[in-house]
Write a protein that holds these residues in place. Structure first.
Motif, PDB file in Angstrom:
ATOM      1  N   UNK A  49       0.833  -1.195   0.000  1.00 44.64           N
ATOM      2  CA  UNK A  49       0.000   0.000   0.000  1.00 44.64           C
ATOM      3  C   UNK A  49       0.871   1.251   0.000  1.00 44.64           C
ATOM      4  N   UNK A  50       0.264   2.370  -0.373  1.00 38.75           N
ATOM      5  CA  UNK A  50       1.033   3.585  -0.641  1.00 38.75           C
ATOM      6  C   UNK A  50       1.251   4.481   0.570  1.00 38.75           C
ATOM      7  N   UNK A  51       0.722   4.126   1.731  1.00 41.31           N
ATOM      8  CA  UNK A  51       0.862   5.045   2.859  1.00 41.31           C
ATOM      9  C   UNK A  51       2.327   5.178   3.255  1.00 41.31           C
ATOM     10  N   UNK A  52       2.846   6.417   3.355  1.00 39.13           N
ATOM     11  CA  UNK A  52       4.274   6.606   3.620  1.00 39.13           C
ATOM     12  C   UNK A  52       4.713   6.309   5.044  1.00 39.13           C
ATOM     13  N   UNK A  68      -4.377  -3.935  -0.676  1.00 39.62           N
ATOM     14  CA  UNK A  68      -3.418  -2.836  -0.544  1.00 39.62           C
ATOM     15  C   UNK A  68      -3.782  -1.589  -1.344  1.00 39.62           C
ATOM     16  N   UNK A  69      -4.657  -1.692  -2.326  1.00 39.00           N
ATOM     17  CA  UNK A  69      -5.026  -0.523  -3.129  1.00 39.00           C
ATOM     18  C   UNK A  69      -5.837   0.481  -2.302  1.00 39.00           C
ATOM     19  N   UNK A  70      -5.674   1.754  -2.613  1.00 39.75           N
ATOM     20  CA  UNK A  70      -6.527   2.787  -2.033  1.00 39.75           C
ATOM     21  C   UNK A  70      -6.227   3.169  -0.606  1.00 39.75           C
ATOM     22  N   UNK A  71      -4.998   2.977  -0.172  1.00 42.30           N
ATOM     23  CA  UNK A  71      -4.622   3.345   1.204  1.00 42.30           C
ATOM     24  C   UNK A  71      -4.362   4.848   1.248  1.00 42.30           C
ATOM     25  N   UNK A 102      -3.470   8.614   2.276  1.00 46.02           N
ATOM     26  CA  UNK A 102      -2.442   9.201   3.124  1.00 46.02           C
ATOM     27  C   UNK A 102      -3.041   9.719   4.421  1.00 46.02           C
ATOM     28  N   UNK A 103      -4.276  10.236   4.368  1.00 42.96           N
ATOM     29  CA  UNK A 103      -4.911  10.791   5.556  1.00 42.96           C
ATOM     30  C   UNK A 103      -5.529   9.732   6.456  1.00 42.96           C
ATOM     31  N   UNK A 104      -5.253   8.472   6.206  1.00 45.79           N
ATOM     32  CA  UNK A 104      -5.866   7.389   6.987  1.00 45.79           C
ATOM     33  C   UNK A 104      -4.829   6.317   7.278  1.00 45.79           C
ATOM     34  N   UNK A 105      -4.195   6.417   8.431  1.00 45.98           N
ATOM     35  CA  UNK A 105      -3.181   5.424   8.784  1.00 45.98           C
ATOM     36  C   UNK A 105      -3.748   4.008   8.798  1.00 45.98           C
ATOM     37  N   UNK A 106      -4.763   3.785   9.639  1.00 44.67           N
ATOM     38  CA  UNK A 106      -5.196   2.417   9.918  1.00 44.67           C
ATOM     39  C   UNK A 106      -6.718   2.325  10.048  1.00 44.67           C
ATOM     40  N   UNK A 107      -7.425   3.153   9.281  1.00 37.65           N
ATOM     41  CA  UNK A 107      -8.875   3.203   9.397  1.00 37.65           C
ATOM     42  C   UNK A 107      -9.601   2.635   8.196  1.00 37.65           C
ATOM     43  N   UNK A 137      -7.874   2.000   4.723  1.00 38.65           N
ATOM     44  CA  UNK A 137      -6.602   1.305   4.892  1.00 38.65           C
ATOM     45  C   UNK A 137      -6.808  -0.184   4.665  1.00 38.65           C
ATOM     46  N   UNK A 138      -5.734  -0.942   4.503  1.00 39.18           N
ATOM     47  CA  UNK A 138      -5.865  -2.394   4.346  1.00 39.18           C
ATOM     48  C   UNK A 138      -6.556  -3.092   5.518  1.00 39.18           C
TER      49      UNK A 138
END
Length: 244
Positions: free
Chosen positions: A141-144, A159-162, A164-169, A172-173
């Protein structure tokens, strides 16, 4: 709906199945007895050193996992990079404080080397997670900061659509894993490292939020990006008291 939790405690796995150590077959058989089955999607948290000697190391564990869940199954691991934040917060995120006078220099250097889902190694996620992340066909996934890597038929869907403004919600995956009725395997680790609990922190009413910042790749280089998300340090979920 919550994922099934499968826990192999360190005390269960520190003695090798044979004098030579844990083999791929030993591990696959034990994983099946623990509850993994063909076609499962499983989020894996693991500690290689807690298992004692494993023939072939982390690669053998991943191979055994694939044996247990078959070609239709998918392995998911956290591939986080917590250090991708302002250096002033490194004492919290990576346990290493740096002096204030170096913050600007470090921040500039980080912008020159932004997070790359394909190339950037995970940090403190363990060798099993890195084997999954670097396996042919794996997606990430793309979250940095809080990315996940996956290997198997459902990998891209997870993993798609992660955002940036959502760490683990919800974006998210973790939310995708719940939708897909995934299982969670704690292999030689305790519940304290289970990322799935964080999804519940998003699902309570009005969770506390704070500002975050990290370096993102704009396609023309790195750039510092600020956003708001759930404050995990303030939002502490505690188990209910007995009898409650």
């Amino acid at each position: 709906m919550t994922p099934d939790m499968l826990a192999a405690r360190p005390s269960d796995t520190t003695r090798p199945a044979s004098a030579e150590g844990w083999s791929r077959e030993d591990l696959a058989n034990d994983l099946r007895r623990l509850g993994l089955a063909d076609g499962d999607i499983v989020l894996v948290h693991s500690s290689l050193k807690s298992l004692g000697y494993v023939e072939g190391g982390a690669a053998t564990i991943v191979a055994a996992l694939r044996d247990a869940i078959g070609k239709r199954g998918t392995i998911v691991v956290p591939a986080q990079t917590a250090g991708n934040c302002h250096p002033s917060r490194w004492n919290v995120t990576v346990g290493r404080a740096v002096p204030r006078w170096s913050w600007r220099r470090i921040a500039e250097e980080m912008a020159d080397n932004p997070f790359n889902p394909t190339a950037t190694a995970s940090v403190n996620m363990g060798r099993v997670a890195e084997v999954v992340r670097t396996s042919p066909g794996a997606t990430r996934s793309d979250h940095p900061q809080t990315s996940f890597a996956a290997l198997g038929p459902a990998a891209a869907k997870i993993t798609d659509g992660h955002a940036v403004e959502c760490h683990l919600g919800e974006n998210s995956p973790l939310a995708r894993l719940v939708e897909l009725q995934a299982k969670i395997l704690l292999l030689g680790v305790g519940y304290a490292v289970c990322t799935a609990f964080h999804l519940a922190e998003y699902r309570v009413r009005n969770p506390p939020r704070r500002a975050y910042e990290c370096v993102v790749d704009t396609g023309a280089g790195g750039k510092w990006f600020q956003y708001q998300d759930v404050d995990f340090r303030r939002q502490r979920l505690r188990p209910a008291r007995r009898g409650a």
